[in-house]
Design a protein around this motif. Structure first.
Motif, short mmCIF file in Angstrom:
data_model
loop_
_atom_site.label_atom_id
_atom_site.label_comp_id
_atom_site.label_asym_id
_atom_site.label_seq_id
_atom_site.Cartn_x
_atom_site.Cartn_y
_atom_site.Cartn_z
N GLY A 196 -29.07 -52.43 -28.03
CA GLY A 196 -29.45 -52.96 -26.61
C GLY A 196 -28.15 -53.08 -25.76
O GLY A 196 -28.07 -53.52 -24.55
N ARG A 197 -26.97 -52.89 -26.16
CA ARG A 197 -25.91 -53.03 -25.43
C ARG A 197 -25.17 -52.05 -24.91
O ARG A 197 -24.50 -52.17 -24.04
CB ARG A 197 -24.75 -53.50 -26.51
CG ARG A 197 -25.16 -55.05 -26.87
CD ARG A 197 -24.62 -55.19 -28.50
NE ARG A 197 -24.68 -56.74 -28.66
CZ ARG A 197 -24.70 -57.27 -30.14
NH1 ARG A 197 -24.40 -56.24 -31.07
NH2 ARG A 197 -24.66 -58.22 -30.47
N ARG A 198 -25.64 -50.71 -25.14
CA ARG A 198 -25.07 -49.71 -24.60
C ARG A 198 -26.12 -48.44 -24.51
O ARG A 198 -26.16 -47.64 -25.50
CB ARG A 198 -23.52 -49.20 -25.11
CG ARG A 198 -22.72 -48.24 -24.44
CD ARG A 198 -23.07 -46.89 -24.40
NE ARG A 198 -21.99 -46.08 -23.83
CZ ARG A 198 -22.12 -44.70 -23.57
NH1 ARG A 198 -23.06 -43.99 -24.29
NH2 ARG A 198 -21.23 -44.01 -23.21
N SER A 199 -26.87 -48.36 -23.58
CA SER A 199 -28.08 -47.18 -23.52
C SER A 199 -27.30 -46.01 -23.45
O SER A 199 -26.29 -45.69 -22.98
CB SER A 199 -29.07 -47.44 -22.52
OG SER A 199 -29.74 -48.76 -22.71
N GLY A 200 -28.23 -44.93 -23.96
CA GLY A 200 -27.86 -43.59 -23.68
C GLY A 200 -27.71 -42.94 -25.05
O GLY A 200 -27.19 -43.64 -26.11
N THR A 201 -28.19 -41.60 -25.28
CA THR A 201 -28.18 -40.97 -26.39
C THR A 201 -26.64 -40.88 -27.41
O THR A 201 -25.87 -40.42 -26.64
CB THR A 201 -28.64 -39.68 -26.25
OG1 THR A 201 -29.97 -39.62 -25.85
CG2 THR A 201 -28.77 -38.77 -27.73
N GLU A 202 -26.79 -41.33 -28.45
CA GLU A 202 -25.36 -41.60 -29.01
C GLU A 202 -24.70 -40.31 -29.21
O GLU A 202 -25.42 -39.14 -29.33
CB GLU A 202 -25.45 -42.25 -30.40
CG GLU A 202 -25.96 -43.71 -30.30
CD GLU A 202 -27.51 -43.86 -30.52
OE1 GLU A 202 -27.87 -44.82 -30.87
OE2 GLU A 202 -28.17 -42.85 -30.12
N ASN A 203 -23.69 -40.23 -29.32
CA ASN A 203 -22.60 -38.91 -29.38
C ASN A 203 -22.53 -38.61 -31.00
O ASN A 203 -21.42 -39.38 -31.65
CB ASN A 203 -21.28 -39.28 -28.90
CG ASN A 203 -20.02 -38.04 -29.18
OD1 ASN A 203 -20.62 -37.25 -29.74
ND2 ASN A 203 -19.15 -38.00 -28.59
N VAL A 204 -23.54 -37.97 -31.62
CA VAL A 204 -23.66 -38.22 -33.14
C VAL A 204 -22.51 -37.54 -33.75
O VAL A 204 -21.56 -37.71 -34.59
CB VAL A 204 -24.76 -37.53 -33.43
CG1 VAL A 204 -24.85 -37.35 -35.05
CG2 VAL A 204 -25.97 -38.22 -32.96
N ILE A 205 -21.87 -36.49 -32.83
CA ILE A 205 -20.64 -35.49 -33.51
C ILE A 205 -19.36 -36.14 -33.31
O ILE A 205 -18.47 -36.29 -34.29
CB ILE A 205 -20.62 -34.38 -32.64
CG1 ILE A 205 -22.03 -33.52 -32.87
CG2 ILE A 205 -19.52 -33.24 -33.16
CD1 ILE A 205 -22.17 -32.22 -32.05
N GLY A 206 -19.43 -36.76 -32.27
CA GLY A 206 -18.30 -37.77 -32.32
C GLY A 206 -18.10 -39.03 -33.14
O GLY A 206 -16.92 -39.19 -33.67
N ILE A 207 -19.16 -39.44 -33.16
CA ILE A 207 -19.22 -40.65 -34.14
C ILE A 207 -18.95 -40.12 -35.53
O ILE A 207 -18.12 -41.10 -36.27
CB ILE A 207 -20.35 -41.43 -34.15
CG1 ILE A 207 -20.99 -41.93 -32.68
CG2 ILE A 207 -20.78 -42.27 -35.24
CD1 ILE A 207 -22.11 -42.53 -32.43
#
Length: 347
Positions: A196-207
Motif C-alpha cells: 500500500g505504499r507505492r501503487s503500480g505494477t512492479e518492475n519485475v525485471i528490474g527488481i
C-alpha cells in the motif's frame, strides 16, 4: 586506444549477475497481483528479491519498498516530514528538505537532532563519508551501498534510500528501506502494491536485476575487493599531486569512498576539463550526473566553504572494480598534459 570509463559514481556498468537474472525474469509472464500460477510466480520472484536485498543491506528486520529510483525514495520518505539537511546533499534530498545543517571545510556534517535530519553516508562528488547518528530520519545510502561495509539495522536509521544502478544493477529501479513501524504517506495511489505504499505494477525485471547486483556487491565488499580500488585511487592522487601546483584535492584529509577523487584547479572550469578528457578517451564528471546539462559551480564545494571560482573548477574521477593501474596512469598522463597547457595559458 580504448576508452577508459572513470565515472562509476554516475552509474556502474551492468553486472553479469544482474543481466542473467533480468533475462531469466523476462520469461516470468504473470502480473504479480494476479492470483493464478503465473501471477504467483512473478510475486514469488519479487519477494525473493526483497529478501536478498534485505540480506545484502543488513536490513532483515525492515520493510523494503520498491520504487523507480532513489529520487522517488527520497520523495516518498520526506513527504510532510520537514527534514533538515546540509547543502552537500543530493538534489533529490534537498528538494524536500531545509538546507540548514552545517558542515566543516572537509564536508563533515553536524547533526544536532538526528530524527529530523536527512544525511548521506557518502557524498557522490567528494566521496566524503559521514558518521551516521543513531535514530537518523533518512539515510541516503545510494553511493555507499555496495562500496562500504554497511548495515541498515546497525546504523539505527529509520529510513534509507537505495539505487540499483549505482552498484551494477539496472537503471530505473530503487528502494526505500523502512524500519518496521515507520509510517509513510503513499504518493502513488491505486492498486495498493508494495504494501500500500507505492501503487503500480512492479518492475519485475528490474527488481530481479537489483537483487542479483546487491548480492554480488555485498560479496565484493566482504571480500575486500574495493581495497585494491582504494590503492589505485591513491596512486592516481599521488601522481597528480606530484606534478601540480594549485590543484586542491577535496576531502583527502578525512575518510572517503575508496574509489572517489575530487579535485579542483581554480580558473580551469570543470566542464572544460570533462570535454577535454572525453576527447582524450576518458569518461569523468564535473559533479552529480543528475545535474547533467547544468553548467554551474559545484553546490557541494560551495557548501563546504570554497569560493565560486574553485567550485566551478571541480571534477570527479570515480573508479570501479574493473579499473586497472594502466587506466589510472594513462589518465594521469593525459590530465597532467592538459593541466600544464592550462597553466601555460594562464601565466
Amino acid at each position: 586506444m580504448s576508452r577508459v570509463y572513470l565515472d562509476y559514481n554516475a552509474t556502474m556498468p551492468l553486472r553479469s549477475e544482474a543481466r542473467e537474472s533480468m533475462i531469466a525474469a523476462m520469461d516470468v509472464v504473470g502480473n504479480p497481483s494476479s492470483v493464478h500460477a503465473e501471477g504467483r510466480a512473478a510475486k514469488a520472484l519479487i519477494e525473493r528479491a526483497r529478501a536478498q536485498i534485505a540480506e545484502a543491506f543488513g536490513a532483515e528486520d525492515a520493510d523494503i519498498v520498491f520504487v523507480s529510483s532513489a529520487t522517488e525514495a527520497a520523495a516518498l520518505a520526506s513527504e510532510g516530514r520537514g527534514f533538515l539537511a546540509c547543502g552537500i546533499e543530493h538534489d533529490a534530498v534537498l528538494a524536500w528538505c531545509e538546507a540548514r545543517l552545517p558542515c566543516d571545510a572537509h564536508g563533515i556534517v553536524s547533526v544536532a537532532e538526528p530524527a529530523r535530519a536527512a544525511l548521506q553516508v557518502a557524498n557522490s562528488e567528494t566521496g566524503v563519508v559521514q558518521r551516521i547518528p543513531a535514530g537518523l530520519g533518512l539515510m541516503d545510502a545510494t553511493q555507499a551501498f555496495g562500496k562500504l561495509n554497511l548495515s541498515f539495522t546497525g546504523s539505527g536509521a529509520r529510513m534509507a534510500m537505495l539505487s540499483a544502478h549505482k552498484l551494477g544493477g539496472p537503471k530505473g529501479i530503487g528502494a526505500l528501506v523502512l524500519r518496521r513501524g515507520t509510517d509513510i504517506v503513499a504518493r502513488l495511489r491505486g492498486g495498493g502494491q508494495e504494501m500500500g505504499r507505492r501503487s503500480g505494477t512492479e518492475n519485475v525485471i528490474g527488481i530481479a536485476g537489483f537483487a542479483a547486483a546487491a548480492q554480488a556487491a555485498a560479496a565484493d565488499v566482504a571480500a575486500g575487493r574495493w581495497e585494491r580500488v582504494r590503492e589505485l585511487r591513491n596512486i592516481l592522487e599521488k601522481a597528480l599531486e606530484a606534478e601540480t601546483k594549485n590543484t586542491i584535492f577535496v576531502g583527502n584529509q578525512v575518510d572517503r569512498l575508496p574509489n572517489t577523487l575530487c579535485l579542483a584547479t581554480p580558473g580551469w572550469k570543470g566542464e572544460t576539463q570533462v570535454v577535454q578528457m572525453d576527447l582524450a578517451g576518458f569518461a569523468i564528471s564535473a559533479g552529480s550526473a543528475c545535474s547533467s546539462g547544468k553548467v554551474r559551480a559545484s553546490r557541494v564545494l560551495q557548501a563546504m566553504g570554497y569560493d565560486d571560482t574553485t567550485a566551478a573548477s571541480a571534477i570527479r574521477v570515480s573508479l570501479g572494480l574493473n579499473t586497472t593501474k594502466q587506466d589510472v596512469l594513462r589518465f594521469a598522463e593525459a590530465w597532467l598534459s592538459k593541466e600544464q597547457k592550462h597553466r601555460a595559458r594562464a601565466a
